[in-house]
Design a protein around this motif. Structure first.
Motif, short mmCIF file in Angstrom:
data_model
loop_
_atom_site.label_atom_id
_atom_site.label_comp_id
_atom_site.label_asym_id
_atom_site.label_seq_id
_atom_site.Cartn_x
_atom_site.Cartn_y
_atom_site.Cartn_z
N HIS A 59 -8.48 10.11 7.48
CA HIS A 59 -7.69 9.76 8.67
C HIS A 59 -6.43 10.60 8.67
CE1 HIS A 59 -5.13 7.56 5.93
NE2 HIS A 59 -6.17 6.84 5.53
N ARG A 107 -17.29 9.07 -9.57
CA ARG A 107 -17.08 7.71 -10.11
C ARG A 107 -17.83 7.57 -11.41
NH1 ARG A 107 -14.64 4.68 -6.27
NH2 ARG A 107 -14.75 2.78 -7.50
N GLU A 156 -17.17 1.70 -11.82
CA GLU A 156 -15.94 1.01 -11.48
C GLU A 156 -14.71 1.91 -11.65
OE1 GLU A 156 -17.57 0.69 -14.20
OE2 GLU A 156 -16.35 0.14 -15.93
N ARG A 165 -0.18 7.31 5.19
CA ARG A 165 -0.06 7.01 6.61
C ARG A 165 0.63 5.65 6.73
NH1 ARG A 165 -5.35 5.84 10.18
NH2 ARG A 165 -5.48 4.14 8.70
N GLU A 166 1.62 5.56 7.54
CA GLU A 166 2.35 4.30 7.74
C GLU A 166 2.80 3.72 6.39
OE1 GLU A 166 3.00 2.21 10.37
OE2 GLU A 166 2.15 3.38 12.00
N ARG A 167 3.31 4.53 5.54
CA ARG A 167 3.79 4.14 4.21
C ARG A 167 2.71 3.51 3.34
NH1 ARG A 167 8.33 0.39 5.38
NH2 ARG A 167 8.66 0.47 3.16
N ASN A 168 1.49 3.87 3.61
CA ASN A 168 0.39 3.38 2.80
C ASN A 168 -0.19 4.59 2.07
OD1 ASN A 168 -1.68 1.99 1.68
ND2 ASN A 168 -2.89 1.85 3.56
N LYS A 172 -2.56 6.47 -0.09
CA LYS A 172 -3.94 6.26 -0.54
C LYS A 172 -4.42 7.42 -1.38
CE LYS A 172 -5.80 4.12 3.33
NZ LYS A 172 -6.77 4.15 4.40
N ASP A 175 7.52 -2.86 7.62
CA ASP A 175 6.75 -2.07 8.57
C ASP A 175 5.92 -1.02 7.83
OD1 ASP A 175 5.76 -0.64 10.66
OD2 ASP A 175 7.61 0.49 11.01
N ARG A 176 4.73 -1.38 7.42
CA ARG A 176 3.84 -0.42 6.78
C ARG A 176 2.41 -0.94 6.84
NH1 ARG A 176 2.55 -0.74 1.19
NH2 ARG A 176 2.84 -2.83 0.41
N THR A 177 1.48 -0.12 6.41
CA THR A 177 0.10 -0.59 6.41
C THR A 177 -0.42 -0.65 4.98
OG1 THR A 177 -0.82 1.61 6.61
CG2 THR A 177 -0.41 0.41 8.66
N VAL A 178 -1.45 -1.44 4.78
CA VAL A 178 -2.11 -1.48 3.48
C VAL A 178 -3.62 -1.34 3.70
CG1 VAL A 178 -0.42 -2.89 2.25
CG2 VAL A 178 -2.19 -4.01 3.58
N SER A 179 -4.31 -0.94 2.65
CA SER A 179 -5.77 -0.84 2.78
C SER A 179 -6.41 -2.06 2.12
CB SER A 179 -6.31 0.40 2.11
OG SER A 179 -5.34 1.37 1.96
N ASP A 217 -7.28 0.15 8.07
CA ASP A 217 -6.01 -0.20 7.45
C ASP A 217 -5.37 -1.35 8.22
OD1 ASP A 217 -6.35 1.72 5.66
OD2 ASP A 217 -4.57 2.90 6.15
N PRO A 266 -17.13 -5.41 -12.67
CA PRO A 266 -15.97 -5.74 -11.83
C PRO A 266 -16.32 -6.97 -11.00
CG PRO A 266 -17.01 -3.67 -11.12
CD PRO A 266 -17.74 -4.13 -12.32
#
Lengths: 215, 753
Positions: A25, A43, A49, A60-63, A65, B487-491, B502, B711
């Motif tokens: 994205h 993996r 795992e 993106r948007e402070r996330n 990844k 103000d943010r996103t998480v996954s 997200d 897991p």
């Protein structure tokens, strides 16, 4: 008709698959400092795992990844010019060269050359008595199958139902299940090939088994 | 020949001393080694050169040094003693203490769990001219002197289930149970019946087991020990240990070690000392009734005198337990009280009890545990408030008795009678009038205009409350997390399998209540959310707020950590108890809050929990335990923490037996001790989705069993499919489900039934 030799040459000419890792994205890219030529892995672990080698972070948007390598291989190129920049979804970030393993090559060739007849449900499978007899007496290469032919018996939970073959005509090249085994849904039951290609396929598979060097 | 054997014995004793003291150097050990080495060398050079007198002198020297070394034992040395393959094990006790025995349910390796041994044994007692056999059910861990298949005495869940089964058999047969605890801890697998849940079941049953239970503890490792340890009399061997966690485990936590890292021996030894695990410590704290002295450096199979002592001690303890409740005892009770153990054999007492005596026995056992660990908590409630609370409790109990028992029962009886009469009348009316109505209907056929009400088409298509409009405005939640301001996103963690988009944090933690709208994954939520949105906390009455967690063992640096937790959360312990109203049903709620030291349970938490259960019982209200998260028993409190397992389970058992509704709701992560006792024994356990429930964390399982842990091994869905919990609730529907549960589940003795 399929040319097995040509196929093999094609695989030999480029014994790897190129995997383009693209941004899933939009976001700002930070690479993890990999250079072309570095080894990466996919993996791992008994349950898959543990994530693969870190390639980059996409924020993106402070996330923030992580983007990890999907398979084992060698980094071919990294688009370092994108470092710290905003990218659109689908923008290629790095290319990984994944060297094909012996298993993958055989699978690829068989997939092209053989028709795999798959199990419709999880059950035990048996050949119908006539076919079974023939298989036992004169070997599996002796059985010819054609569309609609009643070939197997599906045995599951105290009931038995016949199963008809559907697919191209040919002879049974390989049987992928044992007597009394439970076969999962979608797993191949038999591989069928046109009658005239049988020896060629056998030959190629044997050669790959002995000659293919894994990276 | 004899000399050779004696020399070999001395050599074995030397090796044993070396094993116990490890790398520690001491003059006595050096002297012994030198003397023995010299004798051995001489014997090897010229056989027969060591005389019998010399050997006797050497033997005396050994005995003397062993006595001397015994006074220098550190807690960690004791740990090494109980783990030594030469340590006495249950089979030795069965052979030497009891007069005869038959092992049940297993022969060596052919056993559902070789680490749990069950035997029917008896003592032959001479009473006048007669010889009487007194039957006993012996249940205990078997280490088998290091036999690998015994698993070091680490009982599997099905081993504990077997133990429980035979306790019930003993109950049916009305014979006492002797349990022997030789375990480093329970084997942490989740397969049915589940390590935690089976221990909880054992505790729950033992809380009211209607036979005398005597337990002997040599190595008592936390949950594994509790599974067979709840007893009327607890004897501890002087060289044993009884602890909340193994010293190695404590050191790993203390040192913050992960994966395969090892703690240093010094740290482990320090933890062993700090945890106060020895027999004398436990006697001082009141968690065992008596300490049985062992020979210097611990009992080994050849210490026959020790076995005789143990026999006397067991007879004495059983006599004591029985004489306390027996109605026909006269002088013998006095004699038992006065006697020392060496006279125990002379007093004979039948060990099977009458039903009323058994009731008294259970009551005494429950009271005994209720009185424990008072020193390990701080009650900041003032004297006046305490007296007022006590008086209020009595008033509540009397009120409940008058209203729900004395009058309520009569009213219920009347109601039931009227209900029956009503049903009879209805049937008669129906039988008489129906034919009449049918014939009337036939004569006077009514048309469709006879139907009143709204047009069916309109009924189906219009909004349920048209005046409210189609859109709702504002959040439906009474409290939303302050984290939602960011103000943010998480996954979502399930993005790989479910392709969740997200999530914007204000949406996620606000309107969505922390639930991924795509896959239903529940993100962790603060306990405040549940307090406000489920438990109506603003209108509730909190009680026992001033019961405070302290540092009873003066564990190093723990005061600081505790103060920090108190300051950060504004709580005085990890447990919050209050009375509230959920959709007009009054209930008592106990909350274990994860932010306070991981929701771990210590003496204060346990006491608060017990008081809450008692209050719910007095007021005939349902009792809800909401576990926002618990990491287990607070290890820094040592046995003061671990004893809360039986204590709270007894409280819960009393409450359930009185006919209440005890419901547990798990959230985030719930592990270890509490799950293996007062939470896991509830007949109604529910989990909020995406929570984890288990006995030991994945790291500990991998470490102890050597098996890889998949897991999501502890996920609520898996716990549900293993049968450990009884349902999974969506966070957004917790209140609705809870109300439904309050109305439909639970015993006969709730105020609204």
């Amino acid at each position: 008709m399929l040319n097995i030799k040509e196929l093999l040459d094609e695989v030999k000419a480029s014994p790897y698959r190129e995997i383009v890792v693209a941004a899933p994205h939009t976001g700002v890219v930070e690479f993890a400092g990999l250079k072309p030529g570095d080894q990466v892995h996919g993996r791992r672990g008994e349950f898959k795992e543990k994530p693969g080698t870190l390639l980059a972070h996409l924020t993106r948007e402070r996330n923030r990844k992580p983007i990890t390598a999907p398979e084992k291989g060698e980094v071919e190129s990294v688009r370092t010019e994108l470092e710290g920049q905003f990218v659109e979804a689908g923008e290629p970030l790095a290319t990984i060269r994944h060297f094909l393993t012996r298993k993958e090559v055989i699978e690829r060739i068989l997939q092209e050359a053989l028709f795999l007849f798959r199990a419709p449900e999880r059950a035990k499978y048996y050949f119908v008595p006539e076919v079974d007899q023939k298989l036992k007496v004169s070997g599996k290469r002796s059985v010819k199958v054609s569309e609609g032919m009643e070939l197997m018996i599906v045995s599951r939970m105290k009931r038995e139902t016949p199963l008809a073959y559907s697919g191209p005509e040919g002879i049974i090249h390989s049987v992928y299940f044992g007597r009394g085994d439970n076969v999962d849904e979608g797993a191949p039951l038999i591989g069928v090939c046109p009658e005239d290609q049988l020896t060629v396929i056998q030959d190629v598979v044997a050669r790959i088994q002995s000659e293919w060097e894994e990276a | 020949m004899d000399l050779e054997r004696r020399l070999r014995d001395l050599k074995d004793r030397m090796t044993y001393i070396r094993d116990i003291f490890g790398t520690r150097e001491d003059d006595s050990i050096r002297l012994l080694e030198a003397r023995l080495g010299e004798a051995l060398e001489r014997e090897a050079r010229t056989p027969g050169s060591v005389s019998a007198e010399e050997l006797a002198r050497l033997d005396d020297l050994f005995s003397f040094s062993e006595r001397k070394l015994d006074t220098m034992l550190t807690p960690m040395d004791r740990v090494r003693i109980v783990r030594h393959p030469q340590r006495i094990c249950l089979k030795d006790i069965l052979e030497n203490v009891y007069d005869n025995y038959t092992e049940i349910g297993g022969r060596g390796e052919f056993n559902i769990d070789p680490s749990m041994c069950i035997a029917r044994a008896y003592f032959s007692r001479r009473v006048g001219e007669k010889v009487v056999r007194q039957m006993i059910m012996v249940i205990g861990h078997e280490k088998g002197h290091g036999e690998a298949y015994r698993n070091g005495g680490s009982a599997k869940p099905w081993g504990n289930a077997k133990a429980l089964h035979y306790m019930k058999v003993a109950e049916t047969e009305n014979i006492p149970v002797h349990t022997f605890i030789f375990t480093p801890g329970a084997y942490p697998v989740e397969d049915w019946p589940g390590a935690a849940q089976q221990i909880a079941r054992n505790l729950y049953e033992m809380a009211a087991l209607r036979v005398p239970v005597i337990s002997v503890c040599s190595e008592g490792g936390s949950g594994g020990a509790e599974a067979i340890g709840l007893a009327d009399r607890r004897i501890m061997l002087s060289h044993g240990y009884y602890s909340v966690i193994s010293p190695e485990g404590a050191a790993a936590i203390e040192g913050g070690l992960r994966g395969g890292e090892r703690a240093t021996p010094e740290l482990i030894a320090r933890c062993a000392t700090r945890l106060r695990i020895t027999a004398d410590d436990n006697l001082q704290n009141g968690y065992v009734d008596r300490v049985l002295r062992e020979p210097p450096l611990g009992a080994r199979p050849h210490h026959y005198e020790f076995f005789r002592e143990l026999r006397r001690e067991l007879i004495q303890a059983t006599n004591e337990a029985v004489s306390e409740v027996k109605s026909m005892k006269l002088f013998r009770a006095m004699a038992v009280r006065a006697s020392r153990t060496d006279e125990a054999e002379s007093i004979f007492m039948r060990w099977n009890l009458s039903p009323s005596a058994l009731n008294r026995l259970v009551e005494l056992r429950q009271r005994k545990y209720r009185a424990m660990s008072r020193h390990a908590r701080l009650d900041g409630t003032g004297l006046f408030s305490r007296a007022a609370a006590g008086a209020r409790g009595t008033v509540d109990a009397v009120h409940s008795y008058l209203r729900y028992d004395l009058l309520g029962r009569q009213k219920k009886r009347l109601d039931a009678m009227f209900e029956e009469l009503g049903a009879e009348a209805h049937l008669v009316r129906h039988k008489l009038l129906m034919p009449l109505k049918r014939s009337m209907d036939k004569v006077l056929v009514s048309g469709p205009e006879g139907r009143r009400g709204v047009d069916p088409h309109e009924e189906l298509t219009r909004l349920s409350c048209p005046e409210d409009g189609a859109c709702l405005s504002g959040s439906q939640w009474a409290w939303i997390s302050p984290r939602s301001q960011e103000d943010r996103t998480v996954s979502c963690p399930n993005v790989r399998t479910h392709h969740c988009p997200d999530l914007w944090v204000p949406d996620l933690l606000g309107d969505f209540a922390g639930v991924c709208p795509n896959c239903g994954h529940h993100f962790p939520m603060e306990y405040r959310w549940y307090l406000e949105n489920v438990f109506n906390y603003r209108e509730s009455r909190e009680f026992n707020r001033d019961l405070e967690s302290i540092n009873p063992l003066n564990y190093e640096q723990f005061d600081l950590k505790l103060d920090k937790a108190k300051e950060a959360t504004g709580l005085k312990s990890a447990c919050l108890t209050f009375e509230t109203t959920i959709e007009s049903v009054e209930a008592v709620v106990a909350v274990l809050c994860a932010p306070f030291r991981g929701g771990s349970v210590g003496a204060a938490e346990g006491e608060k929990f017990i008081r809450a259960a008692e209050r719910a019982g007095r007021k005939r209200q349902p009792f809800i335990a909401y576990v926002h998260g618990t990491a287990g028993i607070r290890i820094q409190e040592g046995v003061n923490g671990v004893i809360q397992m039986p204590r709270c389970t007894i409280a819960v058992r009393r409450y359930i037996d009185a006919g209440g509704l005890y419901l547990v709701l798990y959230d985030t992560n719930s592990y270890a001790g509490p799950v293996a006792s007062f939470l896991g024994c509830s007949p109604y356990q529910f989990a909020v989705r995406s929570s984890n429930i288990g006995f030991a964390g994945p790291g500990v399982i991998a470490e102890t069993t050597g098996l890889p842990v998949p897991p999501n091994y502890h996920r609520a869905d898996h716990a549900l499919s293993r049968g450990h919990i009884h349902g999974i609730w969506d966070r957004r529907e917790a209140k609705k489900n809870l109300h439904q549960a309050l109305l439909t589940m639970g015993g006969r003795n709730l105020y609204y039934r």
